[in-house]
Design a protein around this motif. Sequence first.
Motif, PDB file in Angstrom:
ATOM      1  N   THR A 297       0.812  -1.218   0.000  1.00 14.27           N
ATOM      2  CA  THR A 297       0.000   0.000   0.000  1.00 14.27           C
ATOM      3  C   THR A 297       0.848   1.271   0.000  1.00 14.27           C
ATOM      4  N   GLN A 298       2.184   1.121  -0.064  1.00 14.63           N
ATOM      5  CA  GLN A 298       3.085   2.273  -0.084  1.00 14.63           C
ATOM      6  C   GLN A 298       3.869   2.275  -1.389  1.00 14.63           C
ATOM      7  N   PHE A 299       3.943   3.450  -2.034  1.00  8.63           N
ATOM      8  CA  PHE A 299       4.569   3.561  -3.341  1.00  8.63           C
ATOM      9  C   PHE A 299       5.541   4.736  -3.338  1.00  8.63           C
ATOM     10  N   LEU A 300       6.763   4.474  -3.804  1.00  9.48           N
ATOM     11  CA  LEU A 300       7.800   5.495  -3.930  1.00  9.48           C
ATOM     12  C   LEU A 300       8.184   5.574  -5.399  1.00  9.48           C
ATOM     13  N   ASP A 301       7.762   6.634  -6.062  1.00  8.24           N
ATOM     14  CA  ASP A 301       7.926   6.795  -7.508  1.00  8.24           C
ATOM     15  C   ASP A 301       9.010   7.831  -7.763  1.00  8.24           C
ATOM     16  N   ILE A 302      10.200   7.371  -8.157  1.00  3.92           N
ATOM     17  CA  ILE A 302      11.346   8.261  -8.382  1.00  3.92           C
ATOM     18  C   ILE A 302      11.487   8.514  -9.886  1.00  3.92           C
TER      19      ILE A 302
END
Length: 270
Positions: free
Chosen positions: A73-78
């Motif tokens: 449920t956690q997203f890190l979009d770099i």
Amino acid sequence: MERPAWAPRSIDISVPSVSRIYDFYLGGSHNFEVDREAARRAMEFMPGLPKIMQANRAFMRRAVRFAAAEGVTQFLDIGSGIPTYGNVHEVARAATPDARVMYVDHDPVAVAHSQAVLQGDDRTDVIAADLRKPWEILASPQLERLIDLNRPVALLLVAILHFVEDVDDPYGAVAELRDALAPGSLLILTHASYEGIPLTAERAEGTVDVYRDIRNPLIMRSPGEIARFFEGYDMVEPGVVPMPRWRPESAPEDDDPYAFSGFAGVGRKA
């Protein structure tokens, strides 16, 4: 050239931006003539560039839905770019309403527009930072507030690593991020390659030259070099494959040949 309200005063709007060129390929409106001119020059050599970007976005949406189905449920979009329809937080929320999304980009236009789009949403945020300095991302107070690194995170590096030259140690940056993530985290990645492009390498090189001319070198890596980014992860089936072949929702044979001009994969941290 008149400066629109969404363009920060600190940026030179006479210089092409990779984020705005990408926005143009996707049919967006947050680009200038200088960006469109660079995009058209690149398309003289590789006319299917918009199809490649559409395939990239389609993979991203499938991978985000996969992550949500796996309970992430956690997203890190770099390297998130300029928000467009069907961005990560929209796809993730449709699949899991409590999703939290942190966007990261070093382009002031992408950051400013993201801030405007995300205003009032306390489960999304944006950081102005660079993939080449992962420690700055990990130390960010915004990240600490929004993302719990003790729980699985889906790390998205979509169409970003091919803009990081070997001298800047992209493998080291990805490894540093990997080491900060909890077991069960996912790496979602796409990358450009000469393999699969329905053109000769010599002609495709013309597009690479355009990006070199605007001081954003496009680094084409082999499938084996792309697979190296997944060191420390267990590959999710079907592995590193052309973008339309990663868990397709329709027959990939129906896709435009240009859609196969790039590789995608998802890995899970054990």
